[in-house]
Structure formats: structure tokens, C-alpha cells
Scaffold this active site. Sequence first.
Site, PDB file in Angstrom:
ATOM      1  CB  SER A 164      20.174 -42.923  -3.014  1.00  0.00           C
ATOM      2  OG  SER A 164      21.044 -41.968  -2.438  1.00  0.00           O
ATOM      3  N   PRO A 167      13.853 -41.597   5.344  1.00  0.00           N
ATOM      4  CG  PRO A 167      14.187 -43.769   4.605  1.00  0.00           C
ATOM      5  CD  PRO A 167      14.914 -42.494   4.866  1.00  0.00           C
ATOM      6  CD  GLU A 198      -1.298  -2.343   2.075  1.00  0.00           C
ATOM      7  OE1 GLU A 198      -0.067  -2.595   1.951  1.00  0.00           O
ATOM      8  OE2 GLU A 198      -2.054  -3.052   2.753  1.00  0.00           O
ATOM      9  CB  ALA A 232       9.000 -38.389  12.517  1.00  0.00           C
TER      10      ALA A 232
HETATM   11  N1  LIG Z   1      15.746 -40.421  -2.774  1.00  0.00           N
HETATM   12  C1  LIG Z   1      15.455 -39.606  -1.798  1.00  0.00           C
HETATM   13  O1  LIG Z   1      14.570 -38.770  -1.933  1.00  0.00           O
HETATM   14  C2  LIG Z   1      16.197 -39.678  -0.515  1.00  0.00           C
HETATM   15  C3  LIG Z   1      16.052 -38.648   0.409  1.00  0.00           C
HETATM   16  C4  LIG Z   1      16.736 -38.759   1.628  1.00  0.00           C
HETATM   17  C5  LIG Z   1      17.494 -39.873   1.913  1.00  0.00           C
HETATM   18  N2  LIG Z   1      17.619 -40.840   0.975  1.00  0.00           N
HETATM   19  C6  LIG Z   1      18.445 -42.010   1.265  1.00  0.00           C
HETATM   20  O2  LIG Z   1      18.111 -42.527   2.547  1.00  0.00           O
HETATM   21  C7  LIG Z   1      19.273 -43.171   3.062  1.00  0.00           C
HETATM   22  C8  LIG Z   1      19.483 -42.786   4.540  1.00  0.00           C
HETATM   23  O3  LIG Z   1      18.718 -43.661   5.223  1.00  0.00           O
HETATM   24  P1  LIG Z   1      18.836 -43.963   6.799  1.00  0.00           P
HETATM   25  O4  LIG Z   1      18.623 -45.420   6.943  1.00  0.00           O
HETATM   26  O5  LIG Z   1      20.034 -43.311   7.388  1.00  0.00           O
HETATM   27  O6  LIG Z   1      17.518 -43.307   7.347  1.00  0.00           O
HETATM   28  P2  LIG Z   1      17.192 -41.816   7.723  1.00  0.00           P
HETATM   29  O7  LIG Z   1      15.748 -41.758   7.902  1.00  0.00           O
HETATM   30  O8  LIG Z   1      17.802 -40.872   6.743  1.00  0.00           O
HETATM   31  O9  LIG Z   1      17.970 -41.588   9.102  1.00  0.00           O
HETATM   32  C9  LIG Z   1      17.634 -42.276  10.288  1.00  0.00           C
HETATM   33  C10 LIG Z   1      18.228 -41.535  11.438  1.00  0.00           C
HETATM   34  O10 LIG Z   1      17.635 -40.246  11.517  1.00  0.00           O
HETATM   35  C11 LIG Z   1      17.693 -39.774  12.851  1.00  0.00           C
HETATM   36  N3  LIG Z   1      16.352 -39.258  13.145  1.00  0.00           N
HETATM   37  C12 LIG Z   1      15.980 -37.958  13.073  1.00  0.00           C
HETATM   38  N4  LIG Z   1      14.689 -37.809  13.359  1.00  0.00           N
HETATM   39  C13 LIG Z   1      14.211 -39.025  13.623  1.00  0.00           C
HETATM   40  C14 LIG Z   1      12.934 -39.488  14.013  1.00  0.00           C
HETATM   41  N5  LIG Z   1      11.883 -38.658  14.180  1.00  0.00           N
HETATM   42  N6  LIG Z   1      12.761 -40.809  14.200  1.00  0.00           N
HETATM   43  C15 LIG Z   1      13.804 -41.647  14.038  1.00  0.00           C
HETATM   44  N7  LIG Z   1      15.039 -41.257  13.686  1.00  0.00           N
HETATM   45  C16 LIG Z   1      15.253 -39.958  13.477  1.00  0.00           C
HETATM   46  C17 LIG Z   1      18.184 -40.918  13.703  1.00  0.00           C
HETATM   47  O11 LIG Z   1      19.554 -40.712  13.902  1.00  0.00           O
HETATM   48  P3  LIG Z   1      20.255 -40.228  15.286  1.00  0.00           P
HETATM   49  O12 LIG Z   1      20.637 -41.462  16.008  1.00  0.00           O
HETATM   50  O13 LIG Z   1      21.436 -39.415  14.878  1.00  0.00           O
HETATM   51  O14 LIG Z   1      19.266 -39.417  16.056  1.00  0.00           O
HETATM   52  C18 LIG Z   1      17.989 -42.116  12.787  1.00  0.00           C
HETATM   53  O15 LIG Z   1      18.889 -43.135  13.066  1.00  0.00           O
HETATM   54  C19 LIG Z   1      20.431 -42.767   2.215  1.00  0.00           C
HETATM   55  O16 LIG Z   1      20.813 -43.830   1.397  1.00  0.00           O
HETATM   56  C20 LIG Z   1      19.881 -41.662   1.369  1.00  0.00           C
HETATM   57  O17 LIG Z   1      20.475 -41.630   0.116  1.00  0.00           O
HETATM   58  C21 LIG Z   1      17.012 -40.773  -0.220  1.00  0.00           C
END
Ligand SMILES: NC(=O)c1ccc[n+]([C@@H]2O[C@H](COP(=O)([O-])OP(=O)(O)OC[C@H]3O[C@@H](n4cnc5c(N)ncnc54)[C@H](OP(=O)(O)O)[C@@H]3O)[C@@H](O)[C@H]2O)c1
Length: 360
Positions: A177, A279, A59, A284
Site C-alpha cells: 500500500s 478498513p 480579552e 466502525a
Molecule cells: N491507504 C490507506 O489510507 C490505508 C490506511 C490504513 C490502512 N491501510 C492498509 O490496510 C491494511 C490493513 O488491513 P487489515 O486487514 O489489517 O484491516 P484493519 O482494519 O487495519 O485491521 C483489522 C483489525 O483491527 C482491529 N480492530 C480495531 N477496531 C476494530 C473494530 N471496531 N472492528 C473490527 N476490528 C477492529 C482488529 O484487530 P484485533 O484482533 O487486534 O482487535 C481487526 O482484526 C494494510 O495493508 C494497510 O496498508 C491503508
Amino acid sequence: MDHTPQAPTIDAAMQRALDLAARGPAHGPNPRVGCVLLAPDGTTLGEGWHRGAGTPHAEVAALTDAHTRGHDTRGATAVVTLEPCNHTGRTGPCTRALLDAGITHLVHAIDDPGATSGGGAATLRAHGIHVQAGTRATEALELVRHWHHALTHHRPWVTLKTAITLDGRIAAPDGTSRWITGTEARTHAHTVRARTDAIAVTTGTALADDPALTARTPAGGLAGHQPLRVVVGHRDLPAGARLNGPGGEVLHLRTHDVDEVLRVLHEREVRHLVVEGGPALGAAFLAADAVDELHAYVAPVLLGEGLGAVAPFGVTTLADAPRWHTTAVERFGADVLVVARRAPGEPARRTMTRTTTPEA
Ligand SMILES: NC(=O)c1ccc[n+]([C@@H]2O[C@H](COP(=O)([O-])OP(=O)(O)OC[C@H]3O[C@@H](n4cnc5c(N)ncnc54)[C@H](OP(=O)(O)O)[C@@H]3O)[C@@H](O)[C@H]2O)c1
């Protein structure tokens, strides 16, 4: 006799105001707003839009434009995409500026839901200004969707972004990935980052992928605006992580609690958060009913096994799965982006208790 422009003129002026508003930044704490000032005969006296927090509101910009052009604004109609603000925030109240300029009519598209910034229309009415609300309200609301949502739900609008295979995987069994989607889809994802306030990933994804989480231009440089980079989880990140390189501020939230993430970000005036994974974080946010929009980039690839896009979030039978409504489908090279919301035009149900009300 009422010296106001005709309805088609008002409607065209509101469309122009919406176009002007769209020139403002999509990120940042303030809404995008446009304003057109009309003389009683319908000619345009001045135009303006809001360029972001700390700069003049639409405005005031339109009044300045009219006065710079040598126009008298007394008796004019202000056509504004959002109800003029009523408070002194980073700038003074627009209601006062409009009254001082002798505006006699206001047409605004939508009301300001802010506890302190709202109420401008009532103030103007109390000063004898003729007020009409609701012109092109749907378009105006869409333009300020994230800001409006943050002020009414006391948390940011949340977009869950995934890059998935046709069978819903985000990584192969060996953890690879990069990249599931092609260059065009990834370029588009960067344009979304450049329009948003914050992006979030887990510590798991930060450690596995070492992402920079920057917004990049197609040429590879840093975009003008960099979102806040949020990492959620307890583990430390290595000092040499790419996240510590150039880009937006990094905020490490050592929690798994979605409400805590939302509260902290709301207090920092984040209006739009893009959750990029992994994931656990997507699950969450879904379990907390705090996802307002899905952006799924789907690549014509099949993996058969590997990580799913989201971890389990409480669905055991099909009838319990929330149904999303597709609002857009776009093609990027070989890939497709599906955009979906919970219900037409509606956000998810998660509403926070008001702690602070950051407003423009
Ligand atoms: N294509 C896509 O769009 C895409 C996107 C993202 C990731 N990715 C792939 O996903 C893979 C990573 O997977 P990841 O098995 O490490 O799984 P993640 O879901 O990335 O990480 C899990 C970790 O996140 C933390 N965390 C934070 N908030 C959380 C909650 N609310 N509940 C539970 N845990 C929580 C915990 O770690 P702490 O112990 O440190 O708290 C847990 O161990 C990679 O290969 C990546 O390339 C792909």
C-alpha cells in the site's frame, strides 16, 4: 447619545479579531479566540489572541496590550470572536477582567456552549454592559469547529482520512500500500497531523505497516506538535514497533467499541481525532454515525482488486448510503484531496452522554 463605534468599524474589528484568533494553535483543548478593543471613536486601543491552554485568554491579552500602550480602556468596546468566559478554569474569568477594565460594550461572534465557561454575556448584561452577539458568526464557528463540536456533542470531531486509488482501494491484493499517493499529498497529510489532537489506527494497520504516526515537516523532521497516537484493537504490538519511537504519546485501546474510544479521548480533552484506518476502524466509526468529515486523497491509479477503503458498515442498497457534501477539493501533484461533510456545516449525528465537561 450612544458612544459606540459604527457598524462598519465593528465589522472590520471582528474580521481583525478572527485573523488574530487564527494565529492561535489549531490543536489543544482550548478554542482559538481573538479580541480587539475599540475606543468610542473607533480607534484600536489593544489587540490580543489566545495562544493555547494555560496562557491568557484573548480579552486579557488585548487589555494588557492596551494598557501597555498607555490607553484608558474605560468606555471601550470589546470585539471578541467568542463570548467571554465566565468561570475560573486554567485562568480567571474574562468577564471580571472586562468589568474591572471599565469596558461598557461587548460585541461577540458566537456564544460559548460550555456548561461552566458559558453565560459570560448574561453576566456582563447584568452589570449594565451593552451586549451584541452574532457578528461574523459563521466564520467564528468554523474557526473553533472542533472545540465547539466537542463541547456540544461530548466527543471529538472525527475526520476519516483515506488514501485511495480511483477504484477506492487502499492496498493491493498482496498487501502493498506504499505509496498510493505521491509526496505532495503525503506532505499535506502531515500538516493535518501537526494541527490535530489525536490520530487513530487499528492494530491490524499498525502490525501490517509499522507506521510511526508522527507529524513530519517537509524536510523530514518532527513537527513542533505531535498528536496523540491511538491504536485500537486487542493484539499486542512488538516492542520494536516504530510507534514506540519518537513522537506523540501512544495510547493502546484494547477495544472495538467506538463509543469507548470517543469517551476516553473526550476525557483527555481531544477535540479533533483523525481516523487513519484501516478498513475495520473506518467502518466502525461510520456504522456508529460518528464521522464528521472525510479527507480522501485520491490517486490516479487503478488496482481492480485489493482492500476497500472501509469494511462493510451496514449499507446494502444505494438509497441507504449516507450522502456527503463536498466542501473542498485540492490538488496535490497528481493526486486530489476531497473534503466532505455529512450536510453543509453539520456534524454526524452521534452525540454522547455528558460524562465530564473538560473546558478551558
Ligand atoms: N491507504 C490507506 O489510507 C490505508 C490506511 C490504513 C490502512 N491501510 C492498509 O490496510 C491494511 C490493513 O488491513 P487489515 O486487514 O489489517 O484491516 P484493519 O482494519 O487495519 O485491521 C483489522 C483489525 O483491527 C482491529 N480492530 C480495531 N477496531 C476494530 C473494530 N471496531 N472492528 C473490527 N476490528 C477492529 C482488529 O484487530 P484485533 O484482533 O487486534 O482487535 C481487526 O482484526 C494494510 O495493508 C494497510 O496498508 C491503508
